[in-house]
Design a protein around this motif. Sequence first.
Motif, PDB file in Angstrom:
ATOM      1  N   PRO A  69      -3.561  -1.476  -2.353  1.00  9.37           N
ATOM      2  CA  PRO A  69      -4.632  -1.391  -1.353  1.00  9.37           C
ATOM      3  C   PRO A  69      -4.689  -0.096  -0.568  1.00  9.37           C
ATOM      4  O   PRO A  69      -5.642   0.113   0.184  1.00  9.37           O
ATOM      5  N   GLY A  70      -3.703   0.799  -0.724  1.00 13.41           N
ATOM      6  CA  GLY A  70      -3.801   2.083  -0.065  1.00 13.41           C
ATOM      7  C   GLY A  70      -4.617   3.096  -0.847  1.00 13.41           C
ATOM      8  O   GLY A  70      -5.010   4.134  -0.307  1.00 13.41           O
ATOM      9  N   CYS A  71      -4.888   2.801  -2.106  1.00 16.22           N
ATOM     10  CA  CYS A  71      -5.606   3.725  -2.986  1.00 16.22           C
ATOM     11  C   CYS A  71      -7.083   3.795  -2.605  1.00 16.22           C
ATOM     12  O   CYS A  71      -7.783   2.776  -2.606  1.00 16.22           O
ATOM     13  N   LEU A  72      -7.552   4.986  -2.317  1.00 13.52           N
ATOM     14  CA  LEU A  72      -8.950   5.135  -1.925  1.00 13.52           C
ATOM     15  C   LEU A  72      -9.899   4.796  -3.069  1.00 13.52           C
ATOM     16  O   LEU A  72     -10.983   4.252  -2.846  1.00 13.52           O
ATOM     17  N   HIS A  73      -9.500   5.092  -4.293  1.00 16.42           N
ATOM     18  CA  HIS A  73     -10.387   4.785  -5.404  1.00 16.42           C
ATOM     19  C   HIS A  73     -10.443   3.283  -5.672  1.00 16.42           C
ATOM     20  O   HIS A  73     -11.464   2.767  -6.112  1.00 16.42           O
ATOM     21  N   PRO A 129       0.815  -1.218   0.000  1.00 21.25           N
ATOM     22  CA  PRO A 129       0.000   0.000   0.000  1.00 21.25           C
ATOM     23  C   PRO A 129       0.847   1.265   0.000  1.00 21.25           C
ATOM     24  O   PRO A 129       1.935   1.299   0.563  1.00 21.25           O
ATOM     25  N   ASN A 130       0.332   2.292  -0.655  1.00 19.48           N
ATOM     26  CA  ASN A 130       0.963   3.609  -0.673  1.00 19.48           C
ATOM     27  C   ASN A 130       0.028   4.600   0.003  1.00 19.48           C
ATOM     28  O   ASN A 130      -1.103   4.773  -0.426  1.00 19.48           O
ATOM     29  N   PHE A 131       0.508   5.216   1.077  1.00 22.68           N
ATOM     30  CA  PHE A 131      -0.306   6.181   1.801  1.00 22.68           C
ATOM     31  C   PHE A 131       0.246   7.597   1.645  1.00 22.68           C
ATOM     32  O   PHE A 131       0.051   8.452   2.510  1.00 22.68           O
ATOM     33  N   GLY A 132       0.921   7.852   0.521  1.00 25.08           N
ATOM     34  CA  GLY A 132       1.526   9.159   0.318  1.00 25.08           C
ATOM     35  C   GLY A 132       0.996   9.925  -0.873  1.00 25.08           C
ATOM     36  O   GLY A 132       1.664  10.834  -1.358  1.00 25.08           O
ATOM     37  N   ARG A 170       5.039  15.658  -5.487  1.00 25.12           N
ATOM     38  CA  ARG A 170       5.277  14.455  -6.286  1.00 25.12           C
ATOM     39  C   ARG A 170       3.953  13.698  -6.395  1.00 25.12           C
ATOM     40  O   ARG A 170       3.384  13.284  -5.381  1.00 25.12           O
ATOM     41  N   ILE A 171       3.441  13.540  -7.590  1.00 26.49           N
ATOM     42  CA  ILE A 171       2.154  12.874  -7.798  1.00 26.49           C
ATOM     43  C   ILE A 171       2.410  11.435  -8.232  1.00 26.49           C
ATOM     44  O   ILE A 171       3.185  11.194  -9.165  1.00 26.49           O
ATOM     45  N   ALA A 172       1.770  10.497  -7.539  1.00 21.48           N
ATOM     46  CA  ALA A 172       1.968   9.074  -7.843  1.00 21.48           C
ATOM     47  C   ALA A 172       0.621   8.371  -7.838  1.00 21.48           C
ATOM     48  O   ALA A 172       0.351   7.519  -6.992  1.00 21.48           O
ATOM     49  N   ALA A 218       1.155  20.296   6.183  1.00 26.82           N
ATOM     50  CA  ALA A 218       1.691  19.086   6.821  1.00 26.82           C
ATOM     51  C   ALA A 218       0.631  18.431   7.709  1.00 26.82           C
ATOM     52  O   ALA A 218       0.483  17.198   7.731  1.00 26.82           O
ATOM     53  N   GLU A 219      -0.121  19.239   8.431  1.00 27.68           N
ATOM     54  CA  GLU A 219      -1.173  18.698   9.293  1.00 27.68           C
ATOM     55  C   GLU A 219      -2.245  17.993   8.467  1.00 27.68           C
ATOM     56  O   GLU A 219      -2.727  16.912   8.822  1.00 27.68           O
ATOM     57  N   GLY A 220      -2.623  18.607   7.352  1.00 28.72           N
ATOM     58  CA  GLY A 220      -3.634  17.999   6.478  1.00 28.72           C
ATOM     59  C   GLY A 220      -3.150  16.689   5.879  1.00 28.72           C
ATOM     60  O   GLY A 220      -3.933  15.737   5.732  1.00 28.72           O
ATOM     61  N   LYS A 221      -1.886  16.639   5.530  1.00 28.41           N
ATOM     62  CA  LYS A 221      -1.319  15.391   4.999  1.00 28.41           C
ATOM     63  C   LYS A 221      -1.388  14.275   6.036  1.00 28.41           C
ATOM     64  O   LYS A 221      -1.739  13.129   5.721  1.00 28.41           O
ATOM     65  N   ARG A 222      -1.049  14.588   7.271  1.00 26.87           N
ATOM     66  CA  ARG A 222      -1.105  13.582   8.333  1.00 26.87           C
ATOM     67  C   ARG A 222      -2.540  13.106   8.542  1.00 26.87           C
ATOM     68  O   ARG A 222      -2.784  11.902   8.700  1.00 26.87           O
ATOM     69  N   GLU A 223      -3.480  14.036   8.536  1.00 32.57           N
ATOM     70  CA  GLU A 223      -4.883  13.675   8.719  1.00 32.57           C
ATOM     71  C   GLU A 223      -5.364  12.777   7.585  1.00 32.57           C
ATOM     72  O   GLU A 223      -6.035  11.768   7.809  1.00 32.57           O
ATOM     73  N   TYR A 224      -5.008  13.147   6.365  1.00 32.52           N
ATOM     74  CA  TYR A 224      -5.439  12.364   5.209  1.00 32.52           C
ATOM     75  C   TYR A 224      -4.855  10.956   5.265  1.00 32.52           C
ATOM     76  O   TYR A 224      -5.560   9.958   5.071  1.00 32.52           O
ATOM     77  N   ALA A 225      -3.549  10.842   5.524  1.00 30.34           N
ATOM     78  CA  ALA A 225      -2.892   9.538   5.538  1.00 30.34           C
ATOM     79  C   ALA A 225      -3.466   8.640   6.623  1.00 30.34           C
ATOM     80  O   ALA A 225      -3.634   7.426   6.422  1.00 30.34           O
TER      81      ALA A 225
END
Length: 315
Positions: free
Chosen positions: A206-210, A128-131, A171-173, A271-278
């Motif tokens: 499996p980390g992909c929300l879609h 999974p990728n959570f980034g 970086r978009i992945a 940075a806070e939003g990234k942590r919340e999203y992940a």
Amino acid sequence: MPSPTVPVPASATVPATVLAPEEWRARTAAHEARLAAFLDAHMERRHEKVKHPVHDFLFVYYAFKPSQLRRWHPGYGVTLAGAGEYEKFKGYTVHDGDARVTPEFVASQRVLLETLARLLRATLRATPNFGCFGLHEWAMVHGLDEDETRHNSWPLRLGTAGTDAVVESHRIACSHFDAFRFFTPTARPLNTLAPGPDDRPAFEQPGCLHAAMDLYKHAFRLSPMIPSDLVADCFELARDIRILDMRAAPYDLSGLWIDDEEFVPVRIETAEGKREYAEMQRGFSERAAPLRTELLHWCEQLLAVVDTETTGQSV
């Protein structure tokens, strides 16, 4: 937790279970009641021609109609006693008033079953990728004027220049083709991956929300061969993920309310939003895992039915 379902027996012998009229009608009523609040609200908005930037996606992007989602099916291997009305539904046969999904119908779905099994199995094995931080929604508006965006009734939180800057500074992945294909021409080259329509098992993770949302698509494509309880489980997961998807999107949805709560953005540009999203992404990935496993189990068991039907053995 996923609702309990009736497993297809390894022998693929039918009927495996017979439900009396009072039992399957009670399950039908429970399924309809489970979905009623969401579906009734959607149908009311549609009647009033009111668009919803979050919930409409579940019936615009996904092809399952509200009436189809509301309808209950027991899944293959279960016979419904006194259910002559099921004769009008695809995949069923009715004999002496008893209805069941036929092995011949299951056999006709071999390509679908094999394709989904391959995709589900590959996704379960992937790392999974959570980034990704939901940047796909930002890439879908990169370089566009606000009146050109998909939800142009709602402004962009950071304006066009600010939105473009977020896309260009990250970086978009994006590994999910059905998100990547909606990137704008200027955003497509910024993606570090190049998923295509024919190589989904190579990219899905499996980390992909879609990918988790699409469990709903896989489930309804398997209907009526799998229980509607499982379809509803996948729908509810997709519904909840869609909320996060749009909370992390670049749109300013101030004033929108979801489930009696005011819509609050997840500011993934911070940075806070990234942590919340992940963190929320990990939670949805964990919630999706047993559903993905259950769908794979059904595909494998139904393929056993296909093999039995193909060899001409009694079913």
